[in-house]
Motif scaffolding. Structure first.
Motif, short mmCIF file in Angstrom:
data_model
loop_
_atom_site.label_atom_id
_atom_site.label_comp_id
_atom_site.label_asym_id
_atom_site.label_seq_id
_atom_site.Cartn_x
_atom_site.Cartn_y
_atom_site.Cartn_z
N PRO A 182 51.27 47.95 38.34
CA PRO A 182 50.12 47.65 39.21
C PRO A 182 48.99 46.93 38.48
O PRO A 182 48.30 46.09 39.06
CB PRO A 182 49.65 49.03 39.69
N GLU A 183 48.83 47.22 37.20
CA GLU A 183 47.77 46.57 36.43
C GLU A 183 48.06 45.07 36.28
O GLU A 183 47.14 44.24 36.32
CB GLU A 183 47.65 47.24 35.06
N ALA A 184 49.32 44.71 36.11
CA ALA A 184 49.69 43.29 35.99
C ALA A 184 49.42 42.55 37.30
O ALA A 184 48.97 41.40 37.29
CB ALA A 184 51.16 43.16 35.60
N ILE A 185 49.65 43.21 38.41
CA ILE A 185 49.36 42.59 39.72
C ILE A 185 47.86 42.36 39.85
O ILE A 185 47.42 41.29 40.30
CB ILE A 185 49.89 43.47 40.87
N ASN A 186 47.04 43.33 39.43
CA ASN A 186 45.59 43.16 39.49
C ASN A 186 45.12 42.03 38.58
O ASN A 186 44.22 41.26 38.94
CB ASN A 186 44.89 44.46 39.12
N VAL A 187 45.71 41.92 37.39
CA VAL A 187 45.35 40.83 36.48
C VAL A 187 45.74 39.49 37.09
O VAL A 187 44.98 38.52 37.01
CB VAL A 187 46.03 41.04 35.10
N ALA A 188 46.91 39.43 37.72
CA ALA A 188 47.35 38.18 38.34
C ALA A 188 46.42 37.78 39.50
O ALA A 188 46.11 36.61 39.68
CB ALA A 188 48.79 38.30 38.84
#
Length: 166
Positions: free
Chosen positions: A96-102
């Motif tokens: 989920p953190e990678a999605i937020n960064v993207a």
């Protein structure tokens, strides 16, 4: 006998006071030492957490998708004619953190992907193998941006949800 008392000597000289300056300096030195020690302790603790023992990343079992809207529309030359390419892109991750960064890096991702898509050759991307290679290159581009911000690639897959050439 007469009381022979010593006459009291009264002097107008000020009473000599001990200076408090060494005490003040000592307190300041102790406070600075405690502050520096606390700072070093925190920085070593943070460095140990990031380098010594990498904290386990909470990965979701569910696949998380992020469509990059609107679809990419680029033009490129094929010999003497002008061609257009419209590509719908969706990212997939379990982090989920990678999605937020993207999401936060959307303009940077779009810039990199537009540059990639507009530098394609029509004859190469018109067949299946060329589209798969382009998809892999797009995934590498997205992972570089996420890696720079998050410290790990984070994005597991990139899908072309539409691919129209004219």
């Amino acid at each position: 006998m007469v009381d022979e008392e010593q006459p009291e000597v009264v002097s107008d000289a000020p009473v000599e006071r001990r200076s408090r300056m060494p005490l003040v300096i000592g307190v300041v030195v102790v406070l600075v030492a405690l502050g520096a020690g606390g700072y070093l302790w925190q920085s070593r603790r943070a460095a140990h957490a990031t380098t010594g023992k990498v904290a386990a990343v909470e990965l979701s079992k569910a696949e998380l998708y992020l469509p990059l809207e609107p679809a990419f529309v680029v033009n490129f030359r094929d010999n003497d004619s002008l061609r257009y390419l419209q590509v719908g892109v969706t990212l997939m991750s379990h982090d989920p953190e990678a999605i937020n960064v993207a999401k936060a890096a959307d303009p940077v991702l779009r810039d990199g992907l537009v540059a990639l898509f507009s530098n394609q050759n029509f004859s190469i991307i018109s067949d299946v193998a060329g589209r798969q290679k382009l998809q892999e290159q797009a995934l590498v581009t997205v992972r570089k941006v996420v890696q720079a911000r998050l410290g790990r690639p984070g994005i597991d897959a990139l899908y072309f949800t539409s691919f129209v050439m004219q």
